[in-house]
Scaffold this motif. Structure first.
Motif, mmCIF file in Angstrom:
data_model
loop_
_atom_site.group_PDB
_atom_site.id
_atom_site.type_symbol
_atom_site.label_atom_id
_atom_site.label_comp_id
_atom_site.label_asym_id
_atom_site.label_seq_id
_atom_site.Cartn_x
_atom_site.Cartn_y
_atom_site.Cartn_z
ATOM 1 N N LEU A 1 0.824 -1.208 0.000
ATOM 2 C CA LEU A 1 0.000 0.000 0.000
ATOM 3 C C LEU A 1 0.861 1.262 0.000
ATOM 4 C CD1 LEU A 1 -2.793 -0.998 2.556
ATOM 5 C CD2 LEU A 1 -3.026 -0.779 0.081
ATOM 6 N N GLU A 2 1.975 1.239 0.716
ATOM 7 C CA GLU A 2 2.826 2.425 0.823
ATOM 8 C C GLU A 2 3.651 2.673 -0.426
ATOM 9 O OE1 GLU A 2 3.673 2.551 5.638
ATOM 10 O OE2 GLU A 2 5.079 1.522 4.308
ATOM 11 N N SER A 3 4.010 1.626 -1.154
ATOM 12 C CA SER A 3 4.941 1.788 -2.272
ATOM 13 C C SER A 3 4.265 1.874 -3.636
ATOM 14 C CB SER A 3 5.939 0.617 -2.281
ATOM 15 O OG SER A 3 5.250 -0.623 -2.415
ATOM 16 N N SER A 4 3.039 1.397 -3.772
ATOM 17 C CA SER A 4 2.385 1.387 -5.083
ATOM 18 C C SER A 4 1.651 2.703 -5.322
ATOM 19 C CB SER A 4 1.408 0.214 -5.177
ATOM 20 O OG SER A 4 0.436 0.302 -4.152
ATOM 21 N N PRO A 5 1.454 3.074 -6.594
ATOM 22 C CA PRO A 5 0.726 4.317 -6.903
ATOM 23 C C PRO A 5 -0.748 4.191 -6.543
ATOM 24 C CG PRO A 5 1.163 3.074 -8.916
ATOM 25 C CD PRO A 5 1.909 2.379 -7.815
ATOM 26 N N PRO A 6 -1.457 5.320 -6.419
ATOM 27 C CA PRO A 6 -2.889 5.256 -6.093
ATOM 28 C C PRO A 6 -3.660 4.468 -7.144
ATOM 29 C CG PRO A 6 -2.056 7.493 -5.848
ATOM 30 C CD PRO A 6 -0.964 6.695 -6.499
#
Length: 424
Positions: free
Chosen positions: A258-263
């Motif tokens: 969740l923290e590393s992937s784009p929205p």
């Protein structure tokens, strides 16, 4: 030269016609007139150079005209260079003023100039404090020693003089003969991130150490165990601890993704009616008849985003409500419109949460009751996952709770993620 030659010719002619005395007198008069003419031209040039208000030099003939033209070109070139320097200085100051880091220019440890960021960091005013030693204004003992000792290889970390909650990094950079730059940077967020990283590593180590110790102890016991029933019991306990470690690793991987992937993209519609039905069925299965499950969904409004992420976030809220609600309690799932957009609420009649714990509930590994959380199988990462999943959809988590009365966790959505469904 031509003027002098003309004077000599005229004087010689007068002397030949009227006598030598008249010739010399004529020569003297002509030379005096020439001198007076050049003196007047020199005064005009001096006045023009000194005041320089007129756009064009005074007009003259011959050599004086050429001299005026040369001076005029030189003045125009100087004015052009001066305008370029003023423009460059103005742009440099504007760029330095817009820097996110503070910059203070010192001349022999006295303030010569500073930008807006430095004024905020150190509470100095360039108009008022110019010429004042910086150590007289920045009253931080560590900074004063740092400036006086002259060891500027590493920056100095200090507490901001006007706010105990802010940390500043100060570094002095010498240049020129006696000039220095003082660079300031707000490192409060970096320090908080570093503190969170240390706490995260410590919490993960603690969470994994306990089940690993249990598994290692049971393995040691099984080597000498001869009773099959006792061995089976130990194996079951090791299986529970292994599942606990597996859930922790899975939650860590989910949080990292969740923290590393784009929205998530805006093209994937989520039918909230179907999602709400699925969440209600999961809640009833998890409750196994011990609670009253109520599901209420408002028609005509859906979401756009990642159904997988939101389903996981909503499922965490539902499972927490069931886990911390006693038997015969009520868990209510509600999807409805709001003034800003829409909201998904999970309300329960459970044990509730004390007010001092509410602001920290979404921190990683934060637990109100560590023993109860471990007994119920929680990893301490559920609400952190909820917070990140919602933030990726432009939503926020609102928490309201009273001890002994229950809690309400509300995922509030606004903006383009909320879509009105077309009427059938």
């Amino acid at each position: 030269m031509l003027a002098i030659a003309a004077c000599l010719v005229v004087s010689a002619a007068v002397g030949w016609l009227a006598g030598m005395e008249w010739g010399l007198a004529t020569l003297s008069a002509l030379l005096l007139l020439a001198v007076l003419y050049h003196v007047r031209k020199l005064r005009e040039v001096a006045h023009w150079v000194e005041h320089g208000e007129a756009p064009d030099p005074p007009r003259a003939r011959g050599a004086w005209d050429r001299f005026h033209a040369i001076l005029h070109r030189s003045r125009r070139e100087s004015a052009r260079r001066e305008a370029e320097l003023v423009d460059m200085l103005t742009r440099w100051r504007e760029a330095a003023r817009a820097l996110p880091d503070g910059v203070v220019i010192l001349d022999e440890d006295r303030i010569a100039w500073c930008n807006d960021t430095a004024r905020q960091h150190l509470e100095i005013d360039p108009a008022r404090d110019t010429g004042v030693p910086i150590t007289h204004l920045v009253r931080i003992p560590e900074f004063r020693d740092y400036v006086e000792q002259g060891h500027y290889q590493l920056p100095l970390l200090v507490t901001a003089p006007h706010s105990l909650d802010r940390m500043l990094s100060l570094q002095v950079v010498p240049y020129g003969e006696k000039q220095k730059l003082v660079l300031s940077r707000d490192v409060t967020q970096f320090r908080q991130v570093e503190r969170m990283r240390r706490e995260f590593v410590a919490n993960v180590s603690h969470e994994l150490r306990t089940p690993l110790t249990v598994v290692a102890g049971f393995l040691e016991t099984l080597r000498d165990e001869r009773d099959p029933e006792a061995a089976r019991h130990y194996i079951d306990l090791m299986g529970e601890q292994s599942q606990r470690m597996l859930r922790l690793v899975e939650d860590l991987l989910t949080l990292s993704a969740l923290e590393s992937s784009p929205p998530p993209p805006m093209e994937e519609p989520i039918e909230m009616r179907k999602l709400l039905e699925r969440l209600g069925a999961e809640a009833r299965a998890l409750s196994n008849g011990r609670h009253r499950i109520e599901v209420e969904g408002e028609e005509g409004i859906d979401l756009v985003g990642s159904e997988k992420e939101l389903s996981s976030a909503f499922g965490n809220l539902v499972s927490n409500a069931i886990r911390y609600t006693p038997e015969r309690g009520t868990v209510r799932l509600r999807w409805h419109r709001t003034e800003e957009g829409a909201a998904f609420d999970v309300e329960d009649t459970g044990i509730g949460i004390a007010p001092e714990h509410v602001p920290r509930l979404t921190e990683r590994f934060y637990r109100v009751d560590r023993g109860r959380s471990r007994e119920s199988g929680g990893t301490g990462l559920g609400l952190a996952i909820v917070k990140h999943a919602l933030s990726r959809h432009g939503a926020a988590l609102d928490i309201a709770s009273r001890p002994g009365e229950g809690s309400r966790f509300s995922a509030r959505f606004a903006g383009p993620r909320v879509k009105a469904r077309a009427a059938a």
